[in-house]
Each structure stands twice: as structure tokens, then as C-alpha cells.
Write a protein that holds these residues in place. Sequence first.
Motif, PDB file in Angstrom:
ATOM      1  N   ILE A 413      -0.724  29.777 -40.818  1.00  0.00           N
ATOM      2  CA  ILE A 413      -1.599  29.121 -39.923  1.00  0.00           C
ATOM      3  C   ILE A 413      -2.540  28.538 -40.980  1.00  0.00           C
ATOM      4  CG2 ILE A 413      -2.946  29.207 -37.924  1.00  0.00           C
ATOM      5  CD1 ILE A 413      -0.303  30.350 -37.487  1.00  0.00           C
ATOM      6  N   ARG A 414      -2.656  27.123 -40.969  1.00  0.00           N
ATOM      7  CA  ARG A 414      -3.243  26.112 -41.809  1.00  0.00           C
ATOM      8  C   ARG A 414      -4.099  25.025 -40.985  1.00  0.00           C
ATOM      9  NH1 ARG A 414       1.772  26.568 -43.709  1.00  0.00           N
ATOM     10  NH2 ARG A 414       2.238  27.363 -46.007  1.00  0.00           N
ATOM     11  N   ILE A 415      -5.449  25.217 -41.243  1.00  0.00           N
ATOM     12  CA  ILE A 415      -6.452  24.342 -40.686  1.00  0.00           C
ATOM     13  C   ILE A 415      -7.038  23.765 -41.732  1.00  0.00           C
ATOM     14  CG2 ILE A 415      -8.274  23.801 -39.340  1.00  0.00           C
ATOM     15  CD1 ILE A 415      -7.639  26.692 -37.500  1.00  0.00           C
ATOM     16  N   GLU A 416      -7.084  22.357 -41.962  1.00  0.00           N
ATOM     17  CA  GLU A 416      -7.432  21.387 -43.102  1.00  0.00           C
ATOM     18  C   GLU A 416      -8.015  20.166 -42.616  1.00  0.00           C
ATOM     19  OE1 GLU A 416      -5.780  19.497 -47.155  1.00  0.00           O
ATOM     20  OE2 GLU A 416      -4.459  19.970 -45.482  1.00  0.00           O
ATOM     21  N   ASN A 417      -9.350  19.959 -43.434  1.00  0.00           N
ATOM     22  CA  ASN A 417      -9.925  18.601 -43.070  1.00  0.00           C
ATOM     23  C   ASN A 417     -10.476  18.391 -41.371  1.00  0.00           C
ATOM     24  OD1 ASN A 417      -9.637  18.058 -45.617  1.00  0.00           O
ATOM     25  ND2 ASN A 417      -7.953  16.350 -45.205  1.00  0.00           N
ATOM     26  N   VAL A 440      -3.778  33.125 -42.081  1.00  0.00           N
ATOM     27  CA  VAL A 440      -4.492  31.968 -41.992  1.00  0.00           C
ATOM     28  C   VAL A 440      -5.044  31.506 -43.239  1.00  0.00           C
ATOM     29  CG1 VAL A 440      -6.341  30.938 -40.541  1.00  0.00           C
ATOM     30  CG2 VAL A 440      -4.977  32.626 -39.499  1.00  0.00           C
ATOM     31  N   THR A 441      -4.856  30.138 -43.354  1.00  0.00           N
ATOM     32  CA  THR A 441      -5.669  29.014 -44.476  1.00  0.00           C
ATOM     33  C   THR A 441      -6.720  28.206 -43.859  1.00  0.00           C
ATOM     34  OG1 THR A 441      -3.939  29.811 -45.888  1.00  0.00           O
ATOM     35  CG2 THR A 441      -5.269  27.843 -46.208  1.00  0.00           C
ATOM     36  N   LEU A 442      -7.854  28.156 -44.408  1.00  0.00           N
ATOM     37  CA  LEU A 442      -8.935  27.473 -43.751  1.00  0.00           C
ATOM     38  C   LEU A 442      -9.336  26.450 -44.847  1.00  0.00           C
ATOM     39  CD1 LEU A 442     -11.026  29.811 -41.746  1.00  0.00           C
ATOM     40  CD2 LEU A 442      -9.170  28.179 -40.661  1.00  0.00           C
ATOM     41  N   LYS A 443      -9.362  25.270 -45.061  1.00  0.00           N
ATOM     42  CA  LYS A 443      -9.745  24.548 -46.000  1.00  0.00           C
ATOM     43  C   LYS A 443     -10.416  23.176 -45.670  1.00  0.00           C
ATOM     44  CE  LYS A 443      -8.054  22.497 -50.245  1.00  0.00           C
ATOM     45  NZ  LYS A 443      -6.751  22.378 -51.304  1.00  0.00           N
ATOM     46  N   ASN A 444     -11.752  22.784 -46.223  1.00  0.00           N
ATOM     47  CA  ASN A 444     -12.393  21.578 -45.865  1.00  0.00           C
ATOM     48  C   ASN A 444     -12.776  21.309 -44.481  1.00  0.00           C
ATOM     49  OD1 ASN A 444     -12.123  21.029 -48.780  1.00  0.00           O
ATOM     50  ND2 ASN A 444     -10.609  19.581 -48.262  1.00  0.00           N
ATOM     51  N   LEU A 445     -13.554  22.487 -44.087  1.00  0.00           N
ATOM     52  CA  LEU A 445     -13.999  22.393 -42.665  1.00  0.00           C
ATOM     53  C   LEU A 445     -15.532  22.267 -42.691  1.00  0.00           C
ATOM     54  CD1 LEU A 445     -12.309  25.749 -41.293  1.00  0.00           C
ATOM     55  CD2 LEU A 445     -11.487  23.395 -41.767  1.00  0.00           C
ATOM     56  N   ALA A 460      -8.394  39.793 -41.802  1.00  0.00           N
ATOM     57  CA  ALA A 460      -7.992  40.418 -43.090  1.00  0.00           C
ATOM     58  C   ALA A 460      -7.502  39.324 -43.924  1.00  0.00           C
ATOM     59  CB  ALA A 460      -7.229  41.523 -42.944  1.00  0.00           C
ATOM     60  N   ASN A 461      -7.661  38.989 -45.066  1.00  0.00           N
ATOM     61  CA  ASN A 461      -6.819  38.058 -46.151  1.00  0.00           C
ATOM     62  C   ASN A 461      -6.861  36.871 -45.415  1.00  0.00           C
ATOM     63  OD1 ASN A 461      -6.502  40.357 -47.660  1.00  0.00           O
ATOM     64  ND2 ASN A 461      -4.742  40.907 -46.387  1.00  0.00           N
TER      65      ASN A 461
END
Length: 476
Positions: A413-417, A440-445, A460-461
Motif C-alpha cells: 500500500i503506497r501513499i505519496e505526495n 504500508v509506505t507513506l512518503k511526502n505527506l 508495524a513496519n
Amino acid sequence: MNRQFERRDILKLIGCSAASVGLFNLAGCQQTLSDSKSFAWSSEAQQIKARIKAPEFPELTKSIKDFGAKPGKQNDSSMAIRAAIADVASAGGGTVLVPAGEFYTGPVHLESNINLHIAQGAVLHFYPEPERYKPYVFTRWEGTELMGLSPLIYAFEKTNVAVTGKGILEGGGSHTHWWPWKGKWKEAEWGDHPVENQKFTRDPLREMAENEVPVAQRVFDDNYLRPPFIQPIRCKNVLIEGVTIKNSPFWLVNPVLCENVTVQGIHCESYGPNSDGCDPEACKDVLIQNCIFDTGDDCIAIKSGRNADGRRVGVASENILIENCQMKAGHGGVVIGSEISGGVRNLYVDNCEMSSPDLDRGIRIKTNSIRGGHLKNLNYRNINIGQVKDAIVINFYYEEGDVGKFTPVLEDIRIENLWVEHATRAFSLRGYPHTPITGVTLKNLTFVKVDKDPIIENVANIKQSGISVNGKFVKI
């Protein structure tokens, strides 16, 4: 808020996110540039989009007026529309035109190679009279199959079907028609009717599904399940384009078990109970673009069947692209679930705007251990949210909590920008103690203003970088 949108568009041109510039400095921008290669938008999204083709139709066009349709509530155009569809279909297909004017009808059943075109200036009203929506047809209601009231616009096992035009589809839902079947709802003036109440049909239907009663036997003499507005089932090459859809009895656009679906340029405006805007259910290759959703429930909700019935059918929703859409009021902007037992994979959401005091959640995943579902490769990027209550929600406790044996699985699961101007909460993430939220990966929020602390339970993680809340970089 528009200035922020323009600003982020400029930043995207140079490869930077608004999360890395503005509140901080250009060093963050350089980091974004170097990291973006590892978080590249999958080429699969472009491949999916390239193979989704809207159906084309022969040049033949016939107006429903040629078959006796007349404007006015006193003039029932049902037979004229049916005759026009049959005539055009027998000629090999084409367009059935609803011209300017206000026409009234019962359910409309599309045939293969038919484009139902609602012209600009036309309003096609659907009589809110349940008996008109019989005899029963094969349908799905909240992810469970049955023989039920016909959807307002229906197609079953057809190829090349469309509903297009700049006109209006008026479903007739109101506080006096269709919606009271919901039972008690918000602060509505209606309550739990002792007879005309969906729970008296819904509950035995779900029990039938759990007991594997054949669908043909799931029939109720008194059926109080509100029909969806547009529901093609087991169709190939579906197009819903341009129309404004108002006051639906139930979900607005609900393709089920369809392949190659395009939903573009529609305006959903319905504030009643369960007024979901667009709910692709167990569909493959779906494009939703340039739409406006202003609804009483989820704006877009990806579904794949409920509980035992969803697992029996066993078809995931897959290869879904959502881009350039605007979400206003609703329970959620882009939602996974809750009827998600068949799973979902390969979702791409890009360049969407969300904002309303009545928008409860932005990105939302809702399921539990009864519904389960394998949710894989879900991607969200370049999303601007003005005002929302909870911006990002993943909830394993939706409705029934943790009382089943089908634990949800999240993967990639990826959420970016993501840019959020004002949220009550940035995050509400609730996993199980025995199965925490992972993958889950969260980037640039960036959350410019947040009122309350996040809810974080059993997570977790989580991979995360560049998360800013109220002007400070944070870790969740």
C-alpha cells in the motif's frame, strides 16, 4: 486552497512535492528527487489505461419521441424507451436518444450495442414506485447476490453498453420515497418502520448467503432493498459518461463483475442514505476520470462481495485507475470496502482533489475479520485535500470488529505526495493485536493544520519519510 494546488503543480514540474518545500527548505526537495526513482509510478498503470477502450456504436440514432414518448409526469415513457432500445438493437445497435425535455419512466434495461444518450436539456425521471421495478432480476445488494428489484438502469451479460450525454438522470429518492426503507438514519424524520424496512429483507438474505442457498431461491415476496441506479452485471465494454445523476435510491454507479469499464465526466449529486457515487464491484480494467462526487456516502468505493457470498464468487476487483476526480461531501473520498471479501489488487489513484466540511475521510480502507480480503498493490499519489475529518484511515474493526476467521491481508500500500490543508486527524490506523497493519509506505505527506492526535493501534513496519504535521516532521 487553489493557490496551494497551483503551487504543487509547479513543484511537480520540477520533480518536487509540496511536502518537501514550503514549510522547510530545498534540501528536502533534493532528497525527494533522489528518492523518487525508488517510488516510481508503476508502468502497469499506463498499461492498464492503454488497454481500457470505451465502446463505439454504429451511427444509427433514434429518439424515444419517435416511439411515442412525451414529456411530462403524466406521460409514462417506459414502453417507448423499451421499444426504441429493441428497435435499435435489432438493427445492430446505435444510440437511443432522450431529447431535451422532462421524461418519466420505470426501469430501463439495456441491450448489447446500445448507447442510452441523455441530451443536454433532458431530464429522465424514474418513477419512485417499487412495483414498477418487478419482475425481479439477478442483482447484488451490498455485495450479496439475490433476485431483487431491478436497478433503475440495468444490463445483464451484455457487450458494448453506455449511458452518455449532458443531461440529468433523476432517481426520485427523497424523504418520502425509497430512502425511508433505510430505517433510522442520521437525524432523518423517518424511523424504523415495522414493515417497510430493509433490515427485514437484508438480514434473512445474508443468512441465506451464509447457508449457501442458491441465488435463484433468494426471493422475497416483500423486498425492501432499495435498487441501485446504474448496475451493469457481467458486461463487457461499459461506458458511463457526462451525465448528472441525482437522488438515487441507493448506490449510483455500480458495475458488477464487468470488464473494460470507463466512467468519465459524470457528476454525482445524491445525499440520501448509501448514496455511494461509483462502486466498481469485482470488476477488471476500470477507468474513473474527470468526475465530481458530492454524495451522502462514499464518493468512490472499491468492492468485491460480502463475506461468504464474496468468497463463493471469488472475483477480485483489479486494475482500477482513478484520476483527475473531485470529491466533495461523503463518508470517504477513495475507499476500499467494506464489502471486499473477494479482494482487490492493482489500484492507482492520481491527481484527485477532495474537500468539504462534510467529507469524513480522504483515503479509507474498511474491513474486518468476517469480511477479510487480500488488498494488494494499492497506490495513491498527488492528492490535494482541503478540509476533511480523518485524512488517512485503515480500520480492521469496521462494524463487526474482530469476531471472524478471515483476517484482512494488506500488501504493498503506497501513499505519496499528499497535501492536506485542514484535518481533524491526520491518521486513524487500527489493526488487530494478532495481525497488525503492515505493508504500508507513506512518503511526502503534508498536513498543514491538524486538530487532534492520530489514532494508531497495532501498526508495524510502516515505511515512512517526509511526513509533516502542523509544521513539524513526524514519525507515526
